[in-house]
Write a protein that holds these residues in place. Sequence first.
Motif, PDB file in Angstrom:
ATOM      1  N   VAL A 188       0.693  -1.058  -0.136  1.00  0.00           N
ATOM      2  CA  VAL A 188       0.102   0.009   0.001  1.00  0.00           C
ATOM      3  C   VAL A 188       0.811   1.154   0.010  1.00  0.00           C
ATOM      4  N   PRO A 189       0.968   1.973  -1.168  1.00  0.00           N
ATOM      5  CA  PRO A 189       2.082   3.037  -1.238  1.00  0.00           C
ATOM      6  C   PRO A 189       1.712   4.085  -0.417  1.00  0.00           C
ATOM      7  N   ALA A 190       0.270   4.573  -0.163  1.00  0.00           N
ATOM      8  CA  ALA A 190      -0.374   5.594   0.430  1.00  0.00           C
ATOM      9  C   ALA A 190       0.143   5.553   1.959  1.00  0.00           C
ATOM     10  N   LEU A 191      -0.135   4.191   2.627  1.00  0.00           N
ATOM     11  CA  LEU A 191       0.102   3.772   3.921  1.00  0.00           C
ATOM     12  C   LEU A 191       1.559   3.228   4.171  1.00  0.00           C
ATOM     13  N   ASP A 192       2.398   3.003   2.939  1.00  0.00           N
ATOM     14  CA  ASP A 192       3.691   2.311   3.280  1.00  0.00           C
ATOM     15  C   ASP A 192       3.866   1.161   4.025  1.00  0.00           C
ATOM     16  N   TYR A 193       3.022   0.191   3.777  1.00  0.00           N
ATOM     17  CA  TYR A 193       3.150  -1.005   4.176  1.00  0.00           C
ATOM     18  C   TYR A 193       3.086  -2.175   3.242  1.00  0.00           C
ATOM     19  N   VAL A 194       3.716  -3.442   3.716  1.00  0.00           N
ATOM     20  CA  VAL A 194       3.184  -4.662   2.874  1.00  0.00           C
ATOM     21  C   VAL A 194       2.576  -5.510   3.808  1.00  0.00           C
ATOM     22  N   GLN A 195       1.597  -6.308   3.205  1.00  0.00           N
ATOM     23  CA  GLN A 195       0.791  -7.384   3.752  1.00  0.00           C
ATOM     24  C   GLN A 195       1.088  -8.591   3.070  1.00  0.00           C
ATOM     25  N   VAL A 196       1.207  -9.658   3.553  1.00  0.00           N
ATOM     26  CA  VAL A 196       1.035 -11.090   2.959  1.00  0.00           C
ATOM     27  C   VAL A 196       0.232 -12.111   3.776  1.00  0.00           C
ATOM     28  N   PRO A 197      -0.153 -12.993   3.370  1.00  0.00           N
ATOM     29  CA  PRO A 197      -1.056 -14.046   3.923  1.00  0.00           C
ATOM     30  C   PRO A 197      -0.141 -14.725   4.870  1.00  0.00           C
ATOM     31  N   GLY A 223      10.498   3.762  -3.473  1.00  0.00           N
ATOM     32  CA  GLY A 223      11.622   4.597  -3.144  1.00  0.00           C
ATOM     33  C   GLY A 223      12.127   5.610  -4.364  1.00  0.00           C
ATOM     34  N   ILE A 224      12.153   4.680  -5.343  1.00  0.00           N
ATOM     35  CA  ILE A 224      12.654   5.050  -6.903  1.00  0.00           C
ATOM     36  C   ILE A 224      11.827   6.000  -7.457  1.00  0.00           C
ATOM     37  N   MET A 225      10.424   5.490  -7.724  1.00  0.00           N
ATOM     38  CA  MET A 225       9.502   6.376  -8.430  1.00  0.00           C
ATOM     39  C   MET A 225       8.576   6.941  -7.424  1.00  0.00           C
ATOM     40  N   PRO A 226       7.953   8.057  -8.041  1.00  0.00           N
ATOM     41  CA  PRO A 226       7.046   8.890  -7.251  1.00  0.00           C
ATOM     42  C   PRO A 226       6.095   8.018  -6.456  1.00  0.00           C
ATOM     43  N   THR A 227       5.577   8.292  -5.261  1.00  0.00           N
ATOM     44  CA  THR A 227       4.648   7.416  -4.538  1.00  0.00           C
ATOM     45  C   THR A 227       3.350   6.937  -5.093  1.00  0.00           C
ATOM     46  N   SER A 228       2.977   7.882  -5.915  1.00  0.00           N
ATOM     47  CA  SER A 228       1.615   7.760  -6.599  1.00  0.00           C
ATOM     48  C   SER A 228       1.796   6.783  -7.772  1.00  0.00           C
ATOM     49  N   GLN A 229       3.144   6.607  -8.423  1.00  0.00           N
ATOM     50  CA  GLN A 229       3.138   5.557  -9.415  1.00  0.00           C
ATOM     51  C   GLN A 229       3.646   4.098  -8.899  1.00  0.00           C
ATOM     52  N   ALA A 230       3.844   4.117  -7.379  1.00  0.00           N
ATOM     53  CA  ALA A 230       4.397   2.786  -6.965  1.00  0.00           C
ATOM     54  C   ALA A 230       3.490   1.543  -7.380  1.00  0.00           C
ATOM     55  N   LEU A 231       3.978   0.480  -7.496  1.00  0.00           N
ATOM     56  CA  LEU A 231       3.231  -0.589  -7.870  1.00  0.00           C
ATOM     57  C   LEU A 231       2.496  -1.248  -6.624  1.00  0.00           C
ATOM     58  N   CYS A 232       1.364  -1.828  -6.962  1.00  0.00           N
ATOM     59  CA  CYS A 232       0.818  -2.471  -5.789  1.00  0.00           C
ATOM     60  C   CYS A 232       0.158  -3.738  -6.610  1.00  0.00           C
ATOM     61  N   CYS A 233       0.317  -4.870  -5.995  1.00  0.00           N
ATOM     62  CA  CYS A 233      -0.024  -6.298  -6.433  1.00  0.00           C
ATOM     63  C   CYS A 233      -1.558  -6.408  -6.246  1.00  0.00           C
ATOM     64  N   ASN A 234      -1.938  -6.227  -5.053  1.00  0.00           N
ATOM     65  CA  ASN A 234      -3.316  -6.345  -4.527  1.00  0.00           C
ATOM     66  C   ASN A 234      -3.966  -7.608  -5.178  1.00  0.00           C
TER      67      ASN A 234
END
Length: 244
Positions: A188-197, A223-234
């Motif tokens: 989640v780029p906006a909240l800057d956390y990773v979650q996995v099962p 950290g390389i690209m702007p947060t708004s463009q960060a990838l999210c698998c979802n």
Amino acid sequence: MTREHRAARKSGPRTNLYDDITDKIIAELEEGRLPWVQPWGTAAAQAPLAMPRNASTGRQYSGINVLILWGAVIQQGYPTQHWLTFRQALSLGGNVRKGERGTTVVYADRFTPEDEKRRARETGEDANSIPFLKRFTVFNVAQCEGLPDDIAIEAPPPPPGLIEPRVEALIAATGIDFRIGGNRAFYVPALDYVQVPPPQAYFEPINWHRTALHEMGHYAGSGIMPTSQALCCNCRPKSSLRSA
């Protein structure tokens, strides 16, 4: 007893509490849910296998309440086995979220009326006690908000040995907000956390590690690209999660 018979019985002038509990458990069985089994392979199995506990008093629930609350956790996919009454949530500085529906549990005990105690003293006989059963409504901690941090939802802890120590050390070294739970893997780029099962949900431990490192790659990329463009698998790791 068929569903039609149970529905007809419930339409009576007064619903019997014993019948309510019996009907609830039978309905769980008819739907294929066994409330005394922790089905780690399903999306609903988010909470760690543990005894249901009151989050305010710390006391474990017992008797039929264990089956009732386990069934609610499985059916609703709650991530914790901790419960509160409406008033307990308020007393802790939080509240039950608007629109949430509680789960009915019961309290069984016996009491001895004062007249019976007096009769027993006068006659020298044993006093007769009267059994009683009361309803209570409780809410899972996940249905509440504003609670203290030490009562808030806990992530299901994986059993020792399921996570490769070097991967665990890498995750810790990054300082990332890394969460384990639910049935999807994402960043989640906006909240800057990773979650996995949880690792328990995967057929093979290596698949959990692949998923975790993949999502951490998105975290590193942010950290390389702007947060708004960060990838999210979802995404849901369909091929590697256990089936029910």
